[in-house]
Design a protein around this motif. Sequence first.
Motif: not given
Length: 304
Positions: A77-94
């Motif tokens: 799942t980690t791989g799928s999420i990393r491929d589909a999202t940007s680092e900025h999106e992940r850092q801007d999500t809680v």
Amino acid sequence: MFKSLFNRALKRAGSKAADTYSVFTRDFDVVVDATRLKEVLAPLSPDDATALDDAWTTFETSLNSWRTTANLQALETTGSIRDATSEHERQDTVVSILVDHSGSMRGQSILLAAATVEIACDFLSRLGYRVEILGFTTLDWKGGQSRRLWKRRGSPQYPGRLCDLLHIVYRSADKRGPPALGYVLKDMLRRDLLKENVDGEALEWAASRLYQRPEKHKILIVLSDGAPVDDSTLHENGPNFLIDHLRTVIARIEADDRILLAAIGINWETDSLYKHNLRVTAPEDLAGAMTDMLRNVLIGSEPQ
């Protein structure tokens, strides 16, 4: 016969009269960091202390095979999420995970819920997401101090919620890096912790914490095994008092696009309550359901 009919009519009237949610008193409600949970709970009896040690041993060692499978699912799942999202999106999500601590969760359900939360928190934080872990129950059975105060005041009709809430912060979204939950989760396995569940107010509490966060994307996932129940409250306000409030709270949150709300039901159908939902028929499937749910809500697809 007449008395039985009269009591049933009274209960129906009580349910109707309690259409508007209210709370008799909030004076005895407690919000506590998990590291200070022992300060608000009674000392463990010898039997409960032994049971907790046994549960913790199981948590740390006997779940190894289950954990290996769950961690592999999380890694994929980690791989799928990393491929589909940007680092900025992940850092801007809680992401906030709210765990039901009702008495029916005792045993395997709470054991696997704690392990699932730990695994989810680990892989989310490593991806850069802010993660919050919360729990909810009541301080006591039979209404606690709230009910005793109600009796001293003459037991007025339709008092509203009539119990002492206990809301627990296992991990704040302010924390960064790997979760290191460790012994923080041990108290989640205490038999005496799991009592009643007032889901509507727990959802309001968890959502209010998210509303205060600066992140653009906010996700709240509820993990529960049944409808809200507090005998003290339902006896005085009618059988639908808590579930009706839960429906109202869910509708309010889902209508507000600031939070994406989802639920995982443990052997409980949540589709009549939550728009985004999954159901597991056995607690051992919980980790897979959690990783599926997180992948779906974080990537933006609908849960299946």
